[in-house]
Scaffold this motif. Structure first.
Motif, PDB file in Angstrom:
ATOM      1  N   GLY A   1      -5.353   2.282   1.295  1.00  0.00           N
ATOM      2  CA  GLY A   1      -4.354   1.228   1.131  1.00  0.00           C
ATOM      3  C   GLY A   1      -3.377   1.215   2.281  1.00  0.00           C
ATOM      4  N   GLY A   2      -2.444   0.282   2.243  1.00  0.00           N
ATOM      5  CA  GLY A   2      -1.358   0.230   3.207  1.00  0.00           C
ATOM      6  C   GLY A   2      -1.822   0.187   4.654  1.00  0.00           C
ATOM      7  N   ILE A   3      -1.186   0.995   5.487  1.00  0.00           N
ATOM      8  CA  ILE A   3      -1.505   1.040   6.914  1.00  0.00           C
ATOM      9  C   ILE A   3      -2.955   1.446   7.132  1.00  0.00           C
ATOM     10  CG2 ILE A   3      -1.072   2.355   9.028  1.00  0.00           C
ATOM     11  CD1 ILE A   3       1.899   2.292   8.349  1.00  0.00           C
ATOM     12  N   GLY A   4      -3.416   2.436   6.365  1.00  0.00           N
ATOM     13  CA  GLY A   4      -4.784   2.912   6.543  1.00  0.00           C
ATOM     14  C   GLY A   4      -5.813   1.827   6.328  1.00  0.00           C
ATOM     15  N   MET A   5      -5.678   1.051   5.268  1.00  0.00           N
ATOM     16  CA  MET A   5      -6.621  -0.024   4.993  1.00  0.00           C
ATOM     17  C   MET A   5      -6.509  -1.133   6.029  1.00  0.00           C
ATOM     18  SD  MET A   5      -9.016  -1.607   3.476  1.00  0.00           S
ATOM     19  CE  MET A   5      -9.398  -0.461   2.138  1.00  0.00           C
ATOM     20  N   ALA A   6      -5.294  -1.456   6.443  1.00  0.00           N
ATOM     21  CA  ALA A   6      -5.119  -2.506   7.452  1.00  0.00           C
ATOM     22  C   ALA A   6      -5.784  -2.110   8.768  1.00  0.00           C
ATOM     23  CB  ALA A   6      -3.637  -2.789   7.666  1.00  0.00           C
TER      24      ALA A   6
ATOM     25  N   VAL B   1       6.716  -0.649   7.239  1.00  0.00           N
ATOM     26  CA  VAL B   1       5.512  -1.438   7.050  1.00  0.00           C
ATOM     27  C   VAL B   1       5.157  -1.441   5.565  1.00  0.00           C
ATOM     28  CG1 VAL B   1       3.054  -1.649   7.629  1.00  0.00           C
ATOM     29  CG2 VAL B   1       4.677  -0.838   9.357  1.00  0.00           C
ATOM     30  N   THR B   2       4.664  -2.557   5.085  1.00  0.00           N
ATOM     31  CA  THR B   2       4.260  -2.646   3.689  1.00  0.00           C
ATOM     32  C   THR B   2       3.201  -1.605   3.362  1.00  0.00           C
ATOM     33  OG1 THR B   2       4.680  -5.021   3.696  1.00  0.00           O
ATOM     34  CG2 THR B   2       3.321  -4.159   1.910  1.00  0.00           C
ATOM     35  N   SER B   3       3.463  -0.796   2.360  1.00  0.00           N
ATOM     36  CA  SER B   3       2.513   0.240   1.943  1.00  0.00           C
ATOM     37  C   SER B   3       2.881   0.700   0.544  1.00  0.00           C
ATOM     38  CB  SER B   3       2.552   1.441   2.903  1.00  0.00           C
ATOM     39  OG  SER B   3       3.745   2.184   2.731  1.00  0.00           O
ATOM     40  N   GLY B   4       2.114   1.648   0.039  1.00  0.00           N
ATOM     41  CA  GLY B   4       2.406   2.203  -1.266  1.00  0.00           C
ATOM     42  C   GLY B   4       3.674   3.031  -1.291  1.00  0.00           C
ATOM     43  N   LEU B   5       4.239   3.315  -0.123  1.00  0.00           N
ATOM     44  CA  LEU B   5       5.482   4.090  -0.056  1.00  0.00           C
ATOM     45  C   LEU B   5       6.708   3.234  -0.351  1.00  0.00           C
ATOM     46  CD1 LEU B   5       4.890   6.311   3.123  1.00  0.00           C
ATOM     47  CD2 LEU B   5       4.201   6.720   0.752  1.00  0.00           C
TER      48      LEU B   5
ATOM     49  N   ALA C   1       9.048   0.575  -2.442  1.00  0.00           N
ATOM     50  CA  ALA C   1       9.283   0.054  -3.781  1.00  0.00           C
ATOM     51  C   ALA C   1       8.910  -1.426  -3.814  1.00  0.00           C
ATOM     52  CB  ALA C   1      10.742   0.246  -4.164  1.00  0.00           C
ATOM     53  N   LYS C   2       8.303  -1.855  -4.920  1.00  0.00           N
ATOM     54  CA  LYS C   2       7.796  -3.225  -4.998  1.00  0.00           C
ATOM     55  C   LYS C   2       8.886  -4.268  -4.808  1.00  0.00           C
ATOM     56  CE  LYS C   2       3.818  -2.180  -7.974  1.00  0.00           C
ATOM     57  NZ  LYS C   2       3.145  -2.435  -9.267  1.00  0.00           N
ATOM     58  N   GLU C   3      10.099  -3.964  -5.292  1.00  0.00           N
ATOM     59  CA  GLU C   3      11.152  -4.972  -5.238  1.00  0.00           C
ATOM     60  C   GLU C   3      11.670  -5.223  -3.817  1.00  0.00           C
ATOM     61  OE1 GLU C   3      12.976  -1.036  -6.737  1.00  0.00           O
ATOM     62  OE2 GLU C   3      11.152  -2.234  -7.036  1.00  0.00           O
ATOM     63  N   VAL C   4      11.371  -4.316  -2.875  1.00  0.00           N
ATOM     64  CA  VAL C   4      11.838  -4.510  -1.499  1.00  0.00           C
ATOM     65  C   VAL C   4      10.681  -4.586  -0.503  1.00  0.00           C
ATOM     66  CG1 VAL C   4      14.088  -3.434  -1.913  1.00  0.00           C
ATOM     67  CG2 VAL C   4      12.153  -2.008  -1.189  1.00  0.00           C
ATOM     68  N   ALA C   5       9.457  -4.472  -0.979  1.00  0.00           N
ATOM     69  CA  ALA C   5       8.300  -4.428  -0.082  1.00  0.00           C
ATOM     70  C   ALA C   5       8.198  -5.680   0.783  1.00  0.00           C
ATOM     71  CB  ALA C   5       7.020  -4.242  -0.890  1.00  0.00           C
ATOM     72  N   HIS C   6       8.695  -6.819   0.280  1.00  0.00           N
ATOM     73  CA  HIS C   6       8.594  -8.070   1.039  1.00  0.00           C
ATOM     74  C   HIS C   6       9.449  -8.042   2.305  1.00  0.00           C
ATOM     75  CE1 HIS C   6      12.259  -8.563  -1.335  1.00  0.00           C
ATOM     76  NE2 HIS C   6      12.638  -9.494  -0.475  1.00  0.00           N
ATOM     77  N   LEU C   7      10.356  -7.091   2.412  1.00  0.00           N
ATOM     78  CA  LEU C   7      11.217  -6.985   3.588  1.00  0.00           C
ATOM     79  C   LEU C   7      10.532  -6.259   4.742  1.00  0.00           C
ATOM     80  CD1 LEU C   7      14.550  -6.005   1.793  1.00  0.00           C
ATOM     81  CD2 LEU C   7      13.882  -8.273   2.621  1.00  0.00           C
ATOM     82  N   ALA C   8       9.443  -5.569   4.442  1.00  0.00           N
ATOM     83  CA  ALA C   8       8.739  -4.775   5.447  1.00  0.00           C
ATOM     84  C   ALA C   8       7.762  -5.635   6.242  1.00  0.00           C
ATOM     85  CB  ALA C   8       7.998  -3.624   4.774  1.00  0.00           C
ATOM     86  N   MET C   9       7.384  -5.138   7.423  1.00  0.00           N
ATOM     87  CA  MET C   9       6.359  -5.808   8.216  1.00  0.00           C
ATOM     88  C   MET C   9       5.024  -5.732   7.475  1.00  0.00           C
ATOM     89  SD  MET C   9       4.908  -4.839  12.046  1.00  0.00           S
ATOM     90  CE  MET C   9       6.376  -5.408  12.930  1.00  0.00           C
ATOM     91  N   PRO C  10       4.311  -6.838   7.314  1.00  0.00           N
ATOM     92  CA  PRO C  10       3.002  -6.783   6.672  1.00  0.00           C
ATOM     93  C   PRO C  10       2.064  -5.836   7.411  1.00  0.00           C
ATOM     94  CG  PRO C  10       3.762  -9.043   6.860  1.00  0.00           C
ATOM     95  CD  PRO C  10       4.709  -8.211   7.673  1.00  0.00           C
ATOM     96  N   ALA C  11       1.283  -5.088   6.650  1.00  0.00           N
ATOM     97  CA  ALA C  11       0.404  -4.082   7.252  1.00  0.00           C
ATOM     98  C   ALA C  11      -0.602  -4.707   8.217  1.00  0.00           C
ATOM     99  CB  ALA C  11      -0.314  -3.300   6.158  1.00  0.00           C
TER     100      ALA C  11
END
Length: 270
Positions: A16-21, A190-194, A196-206
Motif C-alpha cells: 500500500g501507500g508509497i510502496g504500491m505507488a 505522502v498519502t499512506s497508511g501512516l 490519519a484518514k481525516e487529514v490524508a487529503h492534505l498529503a501529496m497523493p502517492a
C-alpha cells in the motif's frame, strides 16, 4: 514505456501507500515486481492489483524486523528471476504522538525495529547478492523529511529512526562496489497508511510522489526528493549549525589536522 523490461524490483512495505505507488509506476515501465509486506492477505491483494494492470508480480510475506525473514525474501526474489535490479527498503510505521519522556517505550522500540533495523536487514540480505551480480543495480532506503529536520512534533522515535536511516545509507554506500548504487529517498508528507484518514487529503497523493521520484531513482540520484518546501526547513537547521561553528569553532590554518577522513586516508596510504 517499457525501459525496465527484464528487470526485477523488490519493495518492502509494498502492499500500500508509497510502496504500491512505486510498484505500479515501475511495473508500468516493464519491471517485474516482488512486493513484500507483513500480512499475507495484503500481499496477495497487492499482487492481484498489479496483475490486473498487466504487471508481473510475486508476493512474499515478510517481517522486516526479523533478519531471517528478509533473507528468505532475498532468496525468493533471486530464485524467481535469478536477479534483482532495484531494492526499495520502504517498510515503515509511525508512532503514537507523545513527548519523549511520556512515550511508550515498547512503541518506540517497535518503530526503531521496523524503520531502522528493517532497512538494515534489507541492506545486509540483498547487498552481497547484488554486489555479486555483474550488471548495475541499486538499493534505495526510504527515509523522510524527518531525516533532515523535525517535521512532526512529539515523534522522537520516528524522527530518530529516519535520521538513522540516512546515516545508515550514507555509510552503506561506501561498503558497496561501484556497480551497486545506494541512495536515500526522502519523502515529505505522502498519502499512506501512516496518515490519519481525516487529514490524508492534505498529503501529496502517492501516485504523484511516484511520478516525481522514479526518474530520480533511475538516474541514480544519491538523494531522491519530492517536496520543495522541505529545503526551507533543512536550511534553517543548516544555518543554525553553521552559525554555531562560526561563533565557537571558526576555520583556521591547520584545522584539517584533526579531520577524521584525512587521518584515515593518511594511515591507509602510509
Amino acid at each position: 514505456m517499457s525501459d525496465l523490461v527484464g528487470q526485477v524490483v523488490v519493495i518492502t512495505g509494498g502492499a500500500g501507500g508509497i510502496g504500491m505507488a512505486l510498484a505500479q509506476h515501475l511495473g508500468n515501465r516493464g519491471a517485474s515486481i516482488v512486493t513484500a509486506d507483513l500480512q499475507d492477505s495484503a500481499v496477495q491483494e497487492a499482487v492481484q492489483r498489479l496483475q490486473a494492470l498487466n504487471i508481473e508480480a510475486l508476493g512474499v510475506t515478510c517481517d522486516v524486523t526479523v533478519a531471517e525473514s528478509v533473507e528468505r525474501l532475498a532468496k525468493r526474489a533471486f530464485d524467481w528471476k535469478g536477479r534483482a535490479d532495484l531494492l526499495i527498503n520502504n517498510a515503515g510505521i509511525s508512532q503514537q504522538s507523545a513527548k519523549l519522556h511520556q512515550a511508550d517505550i515498547a512503541d518506540a522500540k517497535r518503530v526503531m525495529d521496523v524503520n531502522f533495523w528493517g532497512v538494515w536487514h534489507g541492506c545486509a540480505a540483498f547487498g552481497p547478492l547484488m554486489a555479486d551480480q555483474s550488471h548495475p543495480s541499486a538499493i534505495y532506503n526510504v527515509g523522510s523529511e524527518n531525516s533532515l529536520f523535525c517535521a512532526v512534533p512529539r515523534s522522537a522515535a520516528y524522527i530518530a529512526s529516519k535520521h538513522a536511516v540516512l546515516g545508515l545509507t550514507e555509510s552503506f554506500r561506501e561498503d558497496m562496489p561501484d556497480h551497486v548504487h545506494v541512495g536515500t529517498i526522502m519523502p515529505g508528507w505522502v498519502t499512506s497508511g501512516l496518515s490519519a484518514k481525516e487529514v490524508a487529503h492534505l498529503a501529496m497523493p502517492a501516485a504523484e510522489f511516484a511520478d516525481i521520484v522514479v526518474p530520480q531513482m533511475l538516474a541514480r540520484e544519491r538523494f531522491v526528493v519530492s517536496h520543495p518546501y522541505n529545503v526551507v526547513r533543512k536550511e534553517q537547521r543548516d544555518q543554525a549549525i553553521a552559525d554555531s561553528y562560526a561563533r565557537n569553532a571558526p576555520r583556521q590554518d591547520g584545522d584539517e589536522a584533526h579531520d577524521v577522513r584525512l587521518l584515515i586516508a593518511k594511515m591507509r596510504s602510509g
